[in-house]
Design an enzyme around this catalytic site. Structure first.
Site, PDB file in Angstrom:
ATOM      1  N   SER A 237      72.767  56.640  52.140  1.00  0.00           N
ATOM      2  CA  SER A 237      72.656  55.455  52.120  1.00  0.00           C
ATOM      3  C   SER A 237      73.789  55.444  51.021  1.00  0.00           C
ATOM      4  CB  SER A 237      72.045  54.714  51.627  1.00  0.00           C
ATOM      5  OG  SER A 237      71.380  55.078  50.488  1.00  0.00           O
ATOM      6  N   LYS A 238      75.014  54.307  50.964  1.00  0.00           N
ATOM      7  CA  LYS A 238      75.910  54.388  50.816  1.00  0.00           C
ATOM      8  C   LYS A 238      75.335  54.607  49.280  1.00  0.00           C
ATOM      9  CE  LYS A 238      79.920  51.994  49.385  1.00  0.00           C
ATOM     10  NZ  LYS A 238      80.925  53.197  49.850  1.00  0.00           N
ATOM     11  N   ARG A 239      74.344  53.891  48.223  1.00  0.00           N
ATOM     12  CA  ARG A 239      73.606  54.305  47.060  1.00  0.00           C
ATOM     13  C   ARG A 239      73.680  55.639  46.749  1.00  0.00           C
ATOM     14  NH1 ARG A 239      68.334  53.725  43.956  1.00  0.00           N
ATOM     15  NH2 ARG A 239      67.247  53.606  46.520  1.00  0.00           N
ATOM     16  N   HIS A 240      72.924  56.584  47.841  1.00  0.00           N
ATOM     17  CA  HIS A 240      72.467  57.767  47.948  1.00  0.00           C
ATOM     18  C   HIS A 240      73.567  58.549  48.885  1.00  0.00           C
ATOM     19  CE1 HIS A 240      68.616  56.698  46.579  1.00  0.00           C
ATOM     20  NE2 HIS A 240      68.776  57.181  45.838  1.00  0.00           N
ATOM     21  N   ARG A 243      79.176  58.086  50.005  1.00  0.00           N
ATOM     22  CA  ARG A 243      80.475  57.724  49.324  1.00  0.00           C
ATOM     23  C   ARG A 243      81.701  58.768  49.202  1.00  0.00           C
ATOM     24  NH1 ARG A 243      78.313  56.973  43.176  1.00  0.00           N
ATOM     25  NH2 ARG A 243      76.606  54.802  43.214  1.00  0.00           N
TER      26      ARG A 243
END
Ligand code: GLU
Length: 461
Positions: A237-240, A243
């Site tokens: 995910s974006k958080r993990h 990016r």
């Protein structure tokens, strides 16, 4: 000679998974003294953007993953795909198909409703249609195909049954090739020997193998590497980690740490965690890639970055730190001074951003003094002692931390103040904070002039 490639589609930024694929291809090429090729698969005209091309190139350069050839762009090779597609039609290995999209969609729906896998029904397969507006080119999957299989370098033999592949499109009506076709022509033309890519591409491999077979050439070797997942095993995910790699640069990660971490994600060499890139080239072995999906662990990544900050020489840190400290006034200082400060902060921070934040009072006289710290530690009782000490500083050896400690300790004893209180007052005055590297180290780094000026200013205040 080994030739590998990294063929991103410029429809997004380079993230951890993509960077790891690039790294493995690069490491393998470097280890085998071969070549590494960069190629942009930009045939998705709507989603491909120059901005992404530039960002991917910048990220690869930052990581130090240099390429020996390219970047190639598939959109600059359209004639080549057309030529091969037409040749395949001439040889009866492919054919033009005129089925309208609406009809295909309708048939597809019907199959799905009946619980069948969608597949082309072969309407145009034997019609011998000519090239014409709105017509696509399809591969004529050989009827006598018994099975399609290949030896994956990591997984051993992988076999598909012929019913898993229908007469698939290789050239769209607008002359743009499909991924499966362009990738094969490119890999052949560029003489790629090893294809190391995500295992999400295993399902594409039978189509590509059929094209190799129809062209009468031997396919390259394949190694399908497991995906990178979130710490909890779900998709990144974006958080993990989903990016852009460049966001890590902005957060103060070192490229060496990113390379080290990516290499260790799903690849191992005993229980060694810390690798320089030279060591990776020496020790990298495709067969040691773990087949279980790799889980991204942000804490481990951060800890490794901290380790790299401690490990690299100040000069190297300086180079990467510059964009962070330049806006804070680093230009007003000598390189020697800045290197000294970096040396002192190196063991205390996990990112370059954190280092820069901790450096402000070394860079400017305009550093913020926390009001609470000021009130708490710069007390009225201490004032006369601080005044006295400021005057005495001229005779104190600031460059000798040990001697300074002895002197200030003696001073405190003489005046009956606690060394702890005096030291904390000095720290707050000189740094604006209650936490900093050891006080005498800070004084040595700042130097006598700055220390005196700061104390005088705080006393006036
Ligand atoms: N453009 C494809 C991707 O980005 C490349 C796949 C391959 O390596 O064949 O996933």
């Amino acid at each position: 000679m080994v030739i590998t490639r990294f063929p991103p589609s410029p429809t997004g930024y380079l993230h951890l998974g993509g960077a790891r694929t690039a790294l493995f291809n690069w490491l393998f090429a470097r280890k085998e003294k071969g070549k590494f090729i960069l190629r942009f698969e930009d045939t998705d005209l709507e989603r491909s953007k120059k901005e992404y091309v530039d960002a991917i190139i910048e990220a690869l350069k930052w990581l130090g993953l240099n390429w020996d050839e390219g970047p190639y762009f598939q959109t600059q090779r359209l004639e080549r795909y057309l030529e091969v597609a037409e040749r395949l039609v001439e040889e009866g290995k492919a054919y033009y198909c005129a089925c309208p999209k609406e009809l295909l969609d309708q048939k597809r729906e019907e199959r799905l409703k009946r619980g069948l896998k969608p597949r082309y029904d072969g309407t145009c397969r034997n019609l011998n249609l000519n090239k014409g507006k709105g017509r696509v080119v399809r591969i004529k999957v050989p009827e006598d195909l018994l099975e399609i299989s290949f030896e994956d370098l990591l997984r051993g033999r992988i076999t598909f049954t012929p019913d898993e592949v229908d007469d698939f499109i290789i050239l769209r009506a607008d002359g743009i090739p499909t991924y499966n076709f362009a990738v094969v022509i490119d890999d052949l033309d560029m003489k790629i020997t090893h294809i190391i890519r995500g295992d999400d591409h295993i399902s594409n491999t039978p189509k590509q193998l059929i094209i190799y077979q129809l062209l009468g050439v031997k396919p390259p070797q394949f190694a399908h590497i497991p995906m990178v997942l979130s710490p909890d095993g779900s998709r990144l995910s974006k958080r993990h980690g989903a990016r852009s790699i460049l966001e890590y640069r902005e957060e103060g990660y070192l490229p060496q740490a990113v390379i080290n971490y990516l290499a260790r994600l799903g690849w191992g060499y005993g229980d060694q965690e810390f690798f320089t890139v030279e060591e990776l080239i020496e020790k990298f072995d495709l067969r040691r890639i773990n087949l279980a999906p790799a889980c991204f662990d942000p804490n481990k990544f951060l800890a490794l970055n901290a380790q790299w900050i401690r490990f690299l020489p100040e000069e190297e840190i300086f180079k990467h730190l510059w964009p962070f400290i330049e806006p804070l006034g680093a230009r007003n200082h000598s390189e020697d001074y800045l290197l000294g400060v970096i040396k002192s902060l190196k063991p205390r921070v996990k990112t370059l951003k954190e280092m820069a934040e901790n450096m402000t009072y070394f860079l400017t006289e305009d550093y913020e003094i926390y009001q609470e710290a000021l009130v708490k530690h710069l007390t009225a009782e201490l004032r006369p002692h601080l005044e006295e000490l400021t005057k005495l500083l001229d005779n104190f050896p600031l460059e000798d931390e040990k001697e300074m400690e002895t002197k200030i300790r003696a001073f405190a004893e003489e005046r009956g103040v606690r060394l702890k209180d005096l030291a904390q007052a000095l720290r707050v005055a000189l740094t604006g904070k209650t936490v900093s590297p050891p006080l005498f180290e800070v004084m040595r780094l700042l130097g006598k002039d700055r220390v005196k000026a700061r104390l005088n200013r705080v006393l006036k205040y």
